[in-house]
Design an enzyme around this catalytic site. Structure first.
Site, short mmCIF file in Angstrom:
data_model
loop_
_atom_site.label_atom_id
_atom_site.label_comp_id
_atom_site.label_asym_id
_atom_site.label_seq_id
_atom_site.Cartn_x
_atom_site.Cartn_y
_atom_site.Cartn_z
N ASP A 67 56.50 7.16 57.95
CA ASP A 67 55.68 8.09 58.40
C ASP A 67 55.06 7.60 59.90
O ASP A 67 56.19 7.28 60.61
CB ASP A 67 54.74 8.23 57.54
CG ASP A 67 53.97 9.82 57.57
OD1 ASP A 67 54.39 10.48 58.49
OD2 ASP A 67 52.90 9.97 57.02
N ARG A 112 56.16 11.85 69.67
CA ARG A 112 54.66 11.81 69.48
C ARG A 112 53.98 10.36 70.03
O ARG A 112 53.68 9.65 69.40
CB ARG A 112 54.49 11.68 67.89
CG ARG A 112 54.92 13.08 67.12
CD ARG A 112 54.48 13.08 65.55
NE ARG A 112 54.89 14.01 64.92
CZ ARG A 112 54.98 14.23 63.43
NH1 ARG A 112 54.36 13.50 62.87
NH2 ARG A 112 55.32 15.24 63.00
N ASP A 159 51.20 5.65 56.67
CA ASP A 159 50.99 5.13 58.20
C ASP A 159 50.83 3.74 58.24
O ASP A 159 50.22 3.19 57.65
CB ASP A 159 49.98 5.96 58.82
CG ASP A 159 50.05 7.41 58.97
OD1 ASP A 159 51.41 8.02 58.88
OD2 ASP A 159 49.06 8.23 58.75
N ASP A 210 48.01 6.97 63.56
CA ASP A 210 47.75 8.37 63.28
C ASP A 210 46.00 8.05 63.48
O ASP A 210 45.29 7.43 63.02
CB ASP A 210 48.05 9.05 62.29
CG ASP A 210 49.46 9.51 62.33
OD1 ASP A 210 50.03 9.08 63.13
OD2 ASP A 210 50.06 10.12 61.29
#
Length: 445
Positions: free
Chosen positions: A264, A321, A225, A268
């Site tokens: 990715d 997302r 990430d 997050d």
């Protein structure tokens, strides 16, 4: 930054994005104008803290980062190695790390991480579906196999590009051109971190793994990430541009009939992280953008946590997302979600296990052929509040539209809580004009 506006017969001056009360009546003298301009341009972002009441990050003691750092703990860095050293220096003592220019841990290219003997063509040859099949994963492969050498190469990249951010730290870009390319910022198990005014290009996984057993046709899986908030509290991520940058997914090759996935997440927030505010960022050109909670089985760490506020961000050209939520009380308001003509698009808000999403006063710009019903995606039974959102300038009941068009995924209304930690809530019809001009790096307000 917006051009300056001066009300010379009133009491307000707008310098860039900052409104300053002059405290005088009548015409503003040139000397006073100069003083105001100097004050605005002389601000030190490293000393700024999250305002009181500005989202979940302001809960309790709030988020101050390294604002209290003494002179010996203020660092200006121009290389990745210097950046890592500055973060390590002084432990958890308050520190400010100023990034000047663009720093890049992968400047020498992916080949610099390759283990001796690693050969991608040999990897493709051995593990092709024709030779290996799709029934067995690669976990049993020895260290000297193509998979073993890939894993060793991946470990080299992992060690090079990940950096741990300590508690009581502010990381801030200097000016408009500061950025991080290909690094992964790990805000892990700490408290009180601020990240501002940087263009952050998502890491490109140099050595994705082929998993023949992932779906019926196999899939490539990537790591890294750009920013991960893992088990940390009181974090403010603001005024950044987060993007795939030079390597959008459209440029990625295909092997074994599947996209060679090298990205990715962008940001997050996982594993018991709590009290996070994400504001005034431009989030661009990415697929799996933001997870808040990364596993349905993480209730032991995540239940009652993952309290996150998202406001005045622009999500432009992202596929899904934005965010996908599990467990957390997530407040999303005054964001602008832009779906571009012809881009892949899955959904904006993912409704996951035990999530309590409160989404209001947002603006969506959708092209012809993309229904407002797709802005919501149901993964688990979890009521949400979605009110006063506007789609292409019109007030739209997102839940009602979703339920009418996708009855197999009927959503329930009512998140069960009401946000109180909000700054000014702008009218959603005005959000595109406000956010598009001010969100992202180099536009600090």
């Amino acid at each position: 930054m917006r051009s300056s506006v001066w009300h010379v017969h009133g009491i307000t001056a707008l310098v860039g994005c900052t409104a300053l009360a002059l405290g005088v009546s009548g015409t503003v003298a040139h000397a006073q104008v100069g003083q105001v301009a100097k004050a605005a341009h002389g601000r030190d972002l490293g000393r700024e803290t999250l305002p009181v009441g500005d989202g979940w990050g302001s809960e309790g003691a709030g988020t101050k980062g390294g604002a209290a750092a003494d002179a010996s703990h203020v660092h200006t860095v121009t290389t990745w190695d210097a950046f890592k050293a500055a973060l390590e220096a002084g432990g958890d003592a308050p520190k400010i790390v100023k990034v000047k220019g663009v720093i890049d841990p992968v400047a020498e290219g992916c080949a610099s991480f390759a283990a001796p003997g690693y050969d991608f063509d040999a990897y493709l040859e051995k593990y092709s579906p024709e030779n290996w099949g799709l029934d067995t994963d690669l976990s049993g492969e020895p260290a000297d196999s193509p998979e073993g050498l890939r894993a060793a190469s991946a470990a080299n990249q992992d060690a090079a590009i990940k950096v741990n951010v300590p508690a009581n730290t502010t990381i801030v870009g200097v000016g408009k051109g500061a950025g991080i390319r290909g690094g992964s910022l790990q805000i892990k198990g700490v408290d009180n971190v601020i990240l501002r005014n940087l263009t952050i290009e998502a890491p490109l996984d140099c050595f994705p793994q082929w998993d023949p057993t992932d779906t019926a046709t196999g899939a490539w899986n990537s790591e890294y990430d750009a920013v991960v908030v893992y088990g940390s509290t009181h974090v403010w991520v603001a005024n950044n541009t987060l993007t795939d940058g030079r390597y959008p997914d459209s440029t990625l090759p295909t092997y074994f009939g599947q996209t060679y996935q090298q990205h990715d997440g962008l940001l997050d927030i996982v594993r018991g992280a709590n009290y996070v505010t994400v504001s005034w960022n431009s989030v661009e050109d990415h697929d799996k953008t933001m997870l808040i909670g990364n596993s349905d089985s993480a209730g032991a760490t995540d239940a009652g946590k993952l309290k996150v506020t998202l406001h005045h961000n622009k999500f432009d050209g992202v596929v899904e997302r934005a965010p996908r939520v599990r467990f957390g009380q997530v407040d999303s308001y005054n964001n602008h979600f832009v779906v571009r003509e012809g881009q892949p698009y899955g959904y904006t808000f993912g409704i996951g296990i035990s999530s309590q999403l409160y989404a209001s006063d947002n603006a969506f710009s959708l092209p012809a052929g993309v229904s407002a019903a797709k802005t919501l995606k149901k993964w688990s039974e979890a009521p949400l509040t979605a009110e006063n959102n506007y789609v292409n300038g019109r007030k739209t009941d997102l839940i009602a539209v979703h339920n009418a068009e996708i009855p197999a995924e009927t959503l329930q209304s009512g998140a069960g809580w009401t946000p109180t930690l909000r700054t000014k809530v702008d009218p959603p019809r005005a959000v595109p004009g406000i956010v598009d001009g001010r969100a992202g790096a180099g536009k600090v307000c």
